[in-house]
Design a protein around this motif. Structure first.
Motif, mmCIF file in Angstrom:
data_model
loop_
_atom_site.group_PDB
_atom_site.id
_atom_site.type_symbol
_atom_site.label_atom_id
_atom_site.label_comp_id
_atom_site.label_asym_id
_atom_site.label_seq_id
_atom_site.Cartn_x
_atom_site.Cartn_y
_atom_site.Cartn_z
ATOM 1 N N MET A 90 -26.162 -15.737 47.653
ATOM 2 C CA MET A 90 -27.421 -15.350 48.294
ATOM 3 C C MET A 90 -27.165 -14.370 49.434
ATOM 4 S SD MET A 90 -29.303 -19.075 48.412
ATOM 5 C CE MET A 90 -30.682 -18.462 49.384
ATOM 6 N N MET A 91 -26.102 -14.621 50.198
ATOM 7 C CA MET A 91 -25.773 -13.708 51.296
ATOM 8 C C MET A 91 -25.281 -12.367 50.773
ATOM 9 S SD MET A 91 -24.037 -16.310 54.022
ATOM 10 C CE MET A 91 -23.257 -17.348 52.797
ATOM 11 N N LEU A 92 -24.502 -12.394 49.697
ATOM 12 C CA LEU A 92 -24.053 -11.147 49.080
ATOM 13 C C LEU A 92 -25.249 -10.354 48.550
ATOM 14 C CD1 LEU A 92 -20.918 -12.439 47.140
ATOM 15 C CD2 LEU A 92 -20.937 -11.062 49.229
ATOM 16 N N PHE A 93 -26.234 -11.075 48.038
ATOM 17 C CA PHE A 93 -27.449 -10.429 47.548
ATOM 18 C C PHE A 93 -28.155 -9.684 48.675
ATOM 19 C CE2 PHE A 93 -32.104 -10.738 46.963
ATOM 20 C CZ PHE A 93 -32.227 -9.927 45.835
ATOM 21 N N LEU A 94 -28.254 -10.320 49.841
ATOM 22 C CA LEU A 94 -28.901 -9.676 50.983
ATOM 23 C C LEU A 94 -28.147 -8.419 51.407
ATOM 24 C CD1 LEU A 94 -29.800 -12.839 53.089
ATOM 25 C CD2 LEU A 94 -31.394 -11.368 51.851
ATOM 26 N N LEU A 95 -26.816 -8.506 51.447
ATOM 27 C CA LEU A 95 -26.025 -7.329 51.800
ATOM 28 C C LEU A 95 -26.154 -6.243 50.736
ATOM 29 C CD1 LEU A 95 -22.732 -8.889 53.226
ATOM 30 C CD2 LEU A 95 -24.658 -7.918 54.488
ATOM 31 N N LEU A 139 -32.279 -13.356 57.880
ATOM 32 C CA LEU A 139 -31.900 -14.296 56.818
ATOM 33 C C LEU A 139 -30.387 -14.396 56.688
ATOM 34 C CD1 LEU A 139 -34.495 -13.379 54.027
ATOM 35 C CD2 LEU A 139 -34.381 -15.511 55.321
ATOM 36 N N PHE A 140 -29.720 -13.240 56.706
ATOM 37 C CA PHE A 140 -28.265 -13.236 56.537
ATOM 38 C C PHE A 140 -27.575 -13.986 57.678
ATOM 39 C CE2 PHE A 140 -24.059 -11.467 57.385
ATOM 40 C CZ PHE A 140 -23.455 -11.624 56.151
ATOM 41 N N ILE A 171 -24.892 -7.651 40.678
ATOM 42 C CA ILE A 171 -25.390 -6.648 39.737
ATOM 43 C C ILE A 171 -26.708 -6.033 40.193
ATOM 44 C CG2 ILE A 171 -26.051 -6.198 37.352
ATOM 45 C CD1 ILE A 171 -23.094 -6.863 37.747
ATOM 46 N N THR A 172 -27.702 -6.880 40.490
ATOM 47 C CA THR A 172 -29.048 -6.374 40.777
ATOM 48 C C THR A 172 -29.096 -5.351 41.910
ATOM 49 O OG1 THR A 172 -29.968 -8.474 40.009
ATOM 50 C CG2 THR A 172 -31.422 -7.045 41.297
ATOM 51 N N PRO A 173 -28.504 -5.625 43.089
ATOM 52 C CA PRO A 173 -28.605 -4.643 44.173
ATOM 53 C C PRO A 173 -27.899 -3.324 43.883
ATOM 54 C CG PRO A 173 -27.921 -6.786 45.001
ATOM 55 C CD PRO A 173 -27.792 -6.827 43.522
ATOM 56 N N SER A 224 -17.149 -0.736 49.395
ATOM 57 C CA SER A 224 -16.748 -2.030 49.955
ATOM 58 C C SER A 224 -17.531 -3.160 49.303
ATOM 59 C CB SER A 224 -16.983 -2.055 51.470
ATOM 60 O OG SER A 224 -16.195 -1.082 52.111
ATOM 61 N N TYR A 225 -18.829 -2.934 49.107
ATOM 62 C CA TYR A 225 -19.644 -3.978 48.491
ATOM 63 C C TYR A 225 -19.261 -4.183 47.026
ATOM 64 C CZ TYR A 225 -23.604 -6.710 46.923
ATOM 65 O OH TYR A 225 -24.371 -7.700 46.385
ATOM 66 N N VAL A 226 -19.080 -3.073 46.296
ATOM 67 C CA VAL A 226 -18.739 -3.161 44.866
ATOM 68 C C VAL A 226 -17.434 -3.928 44.671
ATOM 69 C CG1 VAL A 226 -18.053 -1.812 42.848
ATOM 70 C CG2 VAL A 226 -20.000 -1.086 44.215
ATOM 71 N N VAL A 227 -16.473 -3.727 45.567
ATOM 72 C CA VAL A 227 -15.169 -4.380 45.440
ATOM 73 C C VAL A 227 -15.204 -5.804 45.986
ATOM 74 C CG1 VAL A 227 -12.765 -4.327 46.196
ATOM 75 C CG2 VAL A 227 -13.898 -2.205 45.511
ATOM 76 N N THR A 228 -15.796 -5.977 47.163
ATOM 77 C CA THR A 228 -15.714 -7.254 47.857
ATOM 78 C C THR A 228 -16.622 -8.320 47.260
ATOM 79 O OG1 THR A 228 -15.219 -6.076 49.916
ATOM 80 C CG2 THR A 228 -15.879 -8.383 50.107
ATOM 81 N N ALA A 229 -17.854 -7.966 46.915
ATOM 82 C CA ALA A 229 -18.829 -8.964 46.464
ATOM 83 C C ALA A 229 -18.350 -9.747 45.237
ATOM 84 C CB ALA A 229 -20.178 -8.293 46.195
#
Length: 389
Positions: A242-247, A73-74, A368-370, A278-283
């Motif tokens: 949506m892509m950030l959600f998948l990551l 998907l990503f 937030i959710t992931p 990285s995700y917490v900062v970048t997303a």
């Protein structure tokens, strides 16, 4: 009206080869994900050492679920994002520039293309991805309490020093499937790094569009779409969300893997910590940057409308000061009250961020959710770590 072919932002090389986003995602699923899953199932081994936890491919959910669902998907969505950007940029310029000029837009696209398609981006990305993945995989061999479908082979087999424990002979070495997994992870990490770099450069292009004096962009605060004519920008941000959600789901699966299946702390080893941070900062940064690219212009558009009412309010106040007739002043005060109410209503209704309901939902689902599971787990482990000090 400028046509899409007049832009100078090169399409992604996969698009130039005639590969659609759907074909790209399905190709990864059919050629990589499914074969690796079948291979690991047909040639699965079980742990033989006493007191050593064995993790099968299916138990390793950050691999099995990610390869079969998340990354197909990503990959498809990210290629679609590449394909969408140029048309969205062109639409925004055509509909917001006071006097659209082909030469100005051509130069803007040329500048973006030079940055986004810089030859060093893939080169640096593959070096970083290879180095990071090699460090991550080497840490698998250092964990003597856990073995897996990747680490029951002969590649790099030898003695390893367990963290905080004595040196002991380890039967761990990478299997053929483990080597294939290494190559796949390097490729996926490289793609994600390139996508992150190019997305930030695309966003910089949006800042150039909205903040350059040459483009001469003006927004309409009363546009029917409710976001000053930036509905397509909002949809692009939602697509990115949506892509950030998948990551984010992938990061959560990594945490679940370590905590619940491998029974290892998320702070044991740098790999997962880097992925989470990285995700917490970048997303959130990427999500708000793409929406914030038009913030200044939206703020200017709002101020231009509010200033008209402010001028009228000043005129009425001057009339009140100079008018001696009580009846006239009563009318002026009522008019003043009406103007102030209109000003307050405009302050609330005219937006300075191109948010709509979908983009707000996209932010919470993407960022937030992931992170709920990793953050709760991280807090619990941090508290336990502090107690042990």
């Amino acid at each position: 009206m400028m046509q899409a072919e007049e832009t100078t932002i090169q399409p992604h090389w996969l698009t130039r080869k005639g590969i659609s986003p759907l074909q790209f995602g399905l190709s990864f699923l059919i050629l990589v994900a499914i074969p690796l899953t079948l291979w690991s199932s047909l040639y699965a081994e079980t742990g033989t050492e006493k007191d050593v936890l064995y993790i099968s491919y299916l138990q390793n959910v950050s691999w099995s679920l990610s390869l079969l669902v998340i990354f197909p998907l990503f990959l498809g969505l990210s290629l679609h994002f590449y394909n969408s950007y140029s048309s969205v940029l062109q639409y925004l310029y055509n509909t917001t520039a006071i006097e659209p000029d082909k030469a100005i837009f051509h130069n803007l696209c040329k500048k973006i293309d030079r940055l986004v398609n810089h030859k060093m981006i893939p080169f640096v990305a593959i070096i970083v991805a290879t180095t990071f993945t090699a460090h991550l995989y080497y840490s698998y061999l250092l964990n003597c309490e856990v073995t897996s479908w990747m680490t029951q082979g002969d590649y790099l087999k030898g003695s390893y020093e367990c963290s905080g424990k004595s040196i002991k002979e380890s039967p761990k070495g990478f299997t053929n499937i483990g080597v294939a997994a290494f190559v796949i992870q390097v490729m996926l990490t490289t793609w994600v790094l390139i996508f992150a770099a190019r997305s930030l450069l695309f966003i910089r292009g949006l800042f150039d569009l909205f903040n350059s004096k040459e483009t001469n962009v003006r927004l309409d605060p009363f546009h029917p779409d409710g976001v000053s004519g930036l509905a397509k920008l909002s949809r692009l941000a939602t697509q990115l969300a949506m892509m950030l959600f998948l990551l984010g789901i992938y990061v959560s699966l990594k945490v679940i893997d370590r905590i619940y299946f491998q029974q290892i702390s998320i702070f044991d080893g740098i790999g997962n910590s880097v992925a989470i941070v990285s995700y917490v900062v970048t997303a959130p940064a990427v999500f708000f940057l793409i929406l914030g690219s038009a913030y200044n212009k939206m703020y200017e558009a709002k101020e231009s409308v509010i200033s008209i009412l402010c001028d009228k309010i000043k005129d009425v106040m001057n009339q009140i000061k100079s008018e001696s007739d009580i009846g006239e002043n009563k009318k002026n005060l009522e008019h003043l009250k009406s103007l102030q109410e209109q000003k307050m209503a405009l302050n609330k209704s005219v937006m300075v961020w191109p948010f709509d309901v979908k983009s707000i939902q996209g932010f919470f689902s993407a960022v937030i959710t992931p992170l709920i599971a990793p953050l709760i787990t991280g807090v619990v482990e941090l508290v336990n770590f502090i107690k042990q000090l």
